[in-house]
Write a protein that holds these residues in place. Structure first.
Motif, short mmCIF file in Angstrom:
data_model
loop_
_atom_site.label_atom_id
_atom_site.label_comp_id
_atom_site.label_asym_id
_atom_site.label_seq_id
_atom_site.Cartn_x
_atom_site.Cartn_y
_atom_site.Cartn_z
N ALA A 19 1.61 -6.71 -6.90
CA ALA A 19 0.20 -6.43 -6.67
C ALA A 19 -0.03 -5.88 -5.26
CB ALA A 19 -0.64 -7.68 -6.89
N ARG A 20 0.70 -6.42 -4.28
CA ARG A 20 0.57 -5.93 -2.91
C ARG A 20 1.06 -4.49 -2.78
NH1 ARG A 20 -1.97 -7.10 1.59
NH2 ARG A 20 -0.12 -7.11 2.91
N ALA A 21 2.13 -4.14 -3.52
CA ALA A 21 2.60 -2.75 -3.51
C ALA A 21 1.52 -1.83 -4.08
CB ALA A 21 3.89 -2.63 -4.30
N SER A 22 0.88 -2.27 -5.16
CA SER A 22 -0.21 -1.48 -5.74
C SER A 22 -1.38 -1.38 -4.78
CB SER A 22 -0.67 -2.12 -7.05
OG SER A 22 0.38 -2.18 -8.00
N GLN A 23 -1.65 -2.46 -4.07
CA GLN A 23 -2.71 -2.45 -3.07
C GLN A 23 -2.39 -1.42 -1.98
OE1 GLN A 23 -3.13 -5.95 -0.61
NE2 GLN A 23 -5.36 -5.89 -0.73
N GLY A 24 -1.13 -1.32 -1.61
CA GLY A 24 -0.71 -0.33 -0.62
C GLY A 24 -0.91 1.10 -1.09
N ILE A 25 -0.72 1.34 -2.40
CA ILE A 25 -0.97 2.68 -2.95
C ILE A 25 -2.45 3.05 -2.77
CG2 ILE A 25 -1.01 4.04 -5.07
CD1 ILE A 25 1.37 2.35 -6.04
N GLY A 26 -3.33 2.12 -3.10
CA GLY A 26 -4.75 2.37 -2.91
C GLY A 26 -5.10 2.53 -1.44
N ALA A 27 -4.49 1.71 -0.58
CA ALA A 27 -4.77 1.80 0.85
C ALA A 27 -4.33 3.14 1.42
CB ALA A 27 -4.07 0.65 1.58
N ALA A 28 -3.21 3.69 0.93
CA ALA A 28 -2.74 4.99 1.40
C ALA A 28 -3.79 6.07 1.12
CB ALA A 28 -1.42 5.35 0.71
N SER A 29 -4.39 6.02 -0.06
CA SER A 29 -5.44 6.98 -0.40
C SER A 29 -6.65 6.80 0.50
CB SER A 29 -5.84 6.79 -1.87
OG SER A 29 -6.95 7.59 -2.20
N MET A 30 -7.04 5.58 0.75
CA MET A 30 -8.23 5.31 1.56
C MET A 30 -8.03 5.77 3.00
SD MET A 30 -8.90 1.55 -0.09
CE MET A 30 -10.33 1.06 0.87
N MET A 31 -6.86 5.50 3.56
CA MET A 31 -6.60 5.87 4.95
C MET A 31 -6.50 7.37 5.13
SD MET A 31 -3.82 2.87 5.77
CE MET A 31 -3.43 3.46 7.41
N ALA A 32 -5.78 8.03 4.24
CA ALA A 32 -5.56 9.47 4.38
C ALA A 32 -6.84 10.27 4.15
CB ALA A 32 -4.47 9.94 3.42
N LEU A 33 -7.58 9.92 3.11
CA LEU A 33 -8.72 10.74 2.71
C LEU A 33 -9.99 10.43 3.49
CD1 LEU A 33 -8.08 10.77 -1.13
CD2 LEU A 33 -7.45 12.48 0.58
N SER A 34 -10.10 9.24 4.06
CA SER A 34 -11.29 8.92 4.86
C SER A 34 -11.36 9.83 6.08
CB SER A 34 -11.26 7.45 5.29
OG SER A 34 -11.39 6.60 4.19
N MET A 35 -10.23 10.00 6.78
CA MET A 35 -10.23 10.87 7.95
C MET A 35 -10.44 12.31 7.56
SD MET A 35 -7.30 9.23 10.41
CE MET A 35 -7.46 10.60 11.53
N ALA A 36 -9.89 12.72 6.41
CA ALA A 36 -10.07 14.10 5.95
C ALA A 36 -11.53 14.38 5.63
CB ALA A 36 -9.20 14.36 4.71
N PHE A 37 -12.25 13.37 5.14
CA PHE A 37 -13.66 13.55 4.79
C PHE A 37 -14.54 13.76 6.02
CE2 PHE A 37 -13.70 12.14 0.26
CZ PHE A 37 -14.67 13.03 -0.17
N VAL A 38 -14.11 13.26 7.18
CA VAL A 38 -14.94 13.38 8.38
C VAL A 38 -15.24 14.84 8.68
CG1 VAL A 38 -14.95 13.09 10.88
CG2 VAL A 38 -14.28 11.19 9.42
N ALA A 39 -14.22 15.69 8.57
CA ALA A 39 -14.41 17.11 8.86
C ALA A 39 -15.38 17.76 7.89
CB ALA A 39 -13.06 17.83 8.83
N GLU A 40 -15.61 17.15 6.73
CA GLU A 40 -16.51 17.73 5.73
C GLU A 40 -17.91 17.16 5.80
OE1 GLU A 40 -15.03 17.65 1.82
OE2 GLU A 40 -13.07 18.47 2.30
N THR A 41 -18.05 15.95 6.28
CA THR A 41 -19.36 15.28 6.24
C THR A 41 -20.03 15.19 7.60
OG1 THR A 41 -18.27 13.13 6.49
CG2 THR A 41 -18.71 13.88 4.26
N VAL A 42 -19.31 15.46 8.67
CA VAL A 42 -19.85 15.28 10.02
C VAL A 42 -19.96 16.63 10.72
CG1 VAL A 42 -19.50 14.15 12.25
CG2 VAL A 42 -18.84 12.98 10.14
N PRO A 43 -21.10 16.95 11.33
CA PRO A 43 -21.22 18.18 12.12
C PRO A 43 -20.22 18.19 13.27
CG PRO A 43 -23.38 17.19 11.73
CD PRO A 43 -22.36 16.18 11.28
#
Length: 484
Positions: free
Chosen positions: A118-142
């Motif tokens: 379950a922790r390995a699966s949690q890490g898969i989800g965390a990888a998506s959250m960490m990578a894509l959150s920063m990528a979204f900043v360039a799209e949502t923030v002036p």
């Protein structure tokens, strides 16, 4: 960037519902950064209880932490690239759903190995959250506010790191170790609801059929990073036969990955990106500085307990000073970046880290906890300045279809630095102390180990400072291009 993406970027404020929607979107991204950090630090305090509950050894329960970190390190670049292709909002929602479900399953796991899975699966989800959150900043923030947004994300990550041990200790004392997962799961559900409501929809230009996904490169990189992560964690810096074999496997895997990337039409990582001195410098500095930051986490508890004689109940309180300072510095650091530019703040932050590391290396034991905390505050506050400025530099001025993978690479560089620091700096500390067992070493021996570890840390930051100065012209040009 194509015309469709330009129009899409210009209409994001309307898509997210104006100023109010922008704030909610930023809150969503902040939670997406906080939860993975919290899930890293909150579990460590529960390992003794888990070992007792499952009648397992420390080596066995250690995999509860390793499985999570290995999944993040192995997949974060691939997840970022997949987000560029298939749509970042869509993949972030999937990642949050996986993270939340796995968190709940961790809390109800009946056996140790199901908990590890379950922790390995949690890490898969965390990888998506960490990578894509920063990528979204360039799209949502002036652009004029990107520095502040990056500072906020860094603040939330630091809060998660700082909150983990204390919150975990309270939950375990009151409800048992399963509560650390069952309390986190509702936060994941809240993040999913907010992301679904407030994050901008994926644009029509992102289609998997058009760009394709590099399955071979992704698999090779995941195996390579997994081998390296195991090499630097399994034997805790001893580097016995198993670690050496894993390092060799990682080297071979890296060579195969480079060959594969040169042959495919749509590579996971465009190797020519590394010709960009700003990107290469940013990733290299991130890895070096993260190695140094791990020194404070590895050496700190032993120095406080053995050299300074602090009671165990107070060690966590003293150690939390670092993340708390980083959290308080993040947003002001972002405003400083928006006002002065990234290059000046990067250099200023690195100089501060050199001063703090030298101070930590030279401060006498007689200065007590005050001497340690002052040095720690200088290091962590300076790190917050560096991280905010460096993240802003790397994530601005890049192509829209590369934001996810570049964000993944930036997070990966930090994770590899942390893993390397835990192994190498811990080994340097133990070797310099001259003690066969650091847990029973004399105070003077522990202090000697601390001096050498932070002397090496100061050297590494000095190298990063040289890299920053060497790339200053390219960074200044990028700052000018991104100034509205």
């Amino acid at each position: 960037m194509g015309t469709t993406n330009v129009n899409r970027d210009q209409s994001l404020a309307r898509t997210t519902g104006g100023a109010s929607g922008f704030r909610w979107a930023l809150l969503t991204l902040s939670l997406s950064m906080l939860l993975p950090a919290l899930s890293t630090s909150i579990v460590n305090v529960g390992l003794p209880s888990m070992a007792e509950g499952f009648s397992a050894s420390f080596q066995q329960v250690q995999w509860i932490v390793l499985a999570y970190l290995l999944a993040i390190s192995s997949l974060i670049v691939g997840v970022g690239r997949l987000g560029d292709i298939a749509g970042r909002r869509r993949l972030l929602l999937v990642g949050i759903a996986i993270f939340t479900t796995a968190t709940f399953l961790s809390g109800v796991a009946p056996t140790l190995w199901l908990l590890i899975a379950a922790r390995a699966s949690q890490g898969i989800g965390a990888a998506s959250m960490m990578a894509l959150s920063m990528a979204f900043v360039a799209e949502t923030v002036p652009k004029p506010r990107i520095g502040r947004a990056m500072g906020l994300l860094g603040t939330m990550s630091a809060i998660g790191t700082a909150l983990g041990p204390s919150l975990g200790g309270l939950l375990i004392a009151g409800f048992g170790w399963r509560a650390i997962f069952l309390v986190t799961a509702p936060l994941g559900l809240l993040t999913f609801v907010l992301a679904r409501r407030y994050l901008p929809a994926d644009g029509p230009t992102r289609k998997t059929g058009r760009l394709g996904f590099d399955y071979v490169g992704t698999s090779l990189l995941a195996l390579t990073l997994g081998a390296y992560s195991l090499a630097v964690t399994l034997e805790r810096g001893v580097f016995g036969p198993l670690s050496v074999a894993l390092l060799l496997a990682a080297a071979v895997g890296l060579g195969l990955f480079v060959l594969a990337e040169k042959r495919v039409t749509s590579p996971l990582i465009r190797l020519k990106n590394f010709r960009d001195p700003v990107l290469s410098a940013g990733l290299g500095m991130s890895a070096l500085v993260s190695t140094v930051m791990m020194t404070t986490l590895v050496v700190g508890p032993f120095h406080l307990s053995r050299a300074l004689g602090i009671q165990p109940a107070l060690i966590g309180l003293v150690m939390s000073a670092g993340p708390v300072v980083a959290a308080l510095t993040g947003v002001p650091a972002g405003r400083l970046v928006d006002r002065l530019g990234t290059q000046r703040v990067v250099v200023f932050g690195l100089i501060g880290m050199v001063i703090g590391s030298i101070s930590m290396s030279l401060v006498p034991i007689s200065f007590g906890v005050a001497g340690y905390v002052i040095s720690l505050v200088v290091i962590t506050a300076s790190y917050a300045l560096f991280q905010t400025a460096n993240n802003t530099t790397v994530m601005t001025g890049i192509r829209a279809d590369q934001r996810g993978v570049i964000s993944g690479m930036l997070n990966l560089s930090r994770n590899l630095g942390l893993l390397t620091g835990a192994s190498v700096m811990g080994a340097v500390f133990a070797f310099a102390s001259g003690a066969t067992d650091i847990t029973t070493a004399l105070p003077d021996d522990v202090a000697t180990g601390t001096r050498w570890a932070f002397a090496l840390a100061a050297t590494l930051v000095t190298v990063a400072l040289g890299v920053a100065i060497g790339s200053s012209r390219s960074t200044a040009v990028r700052d000018q291009l991104n100034t509205p």
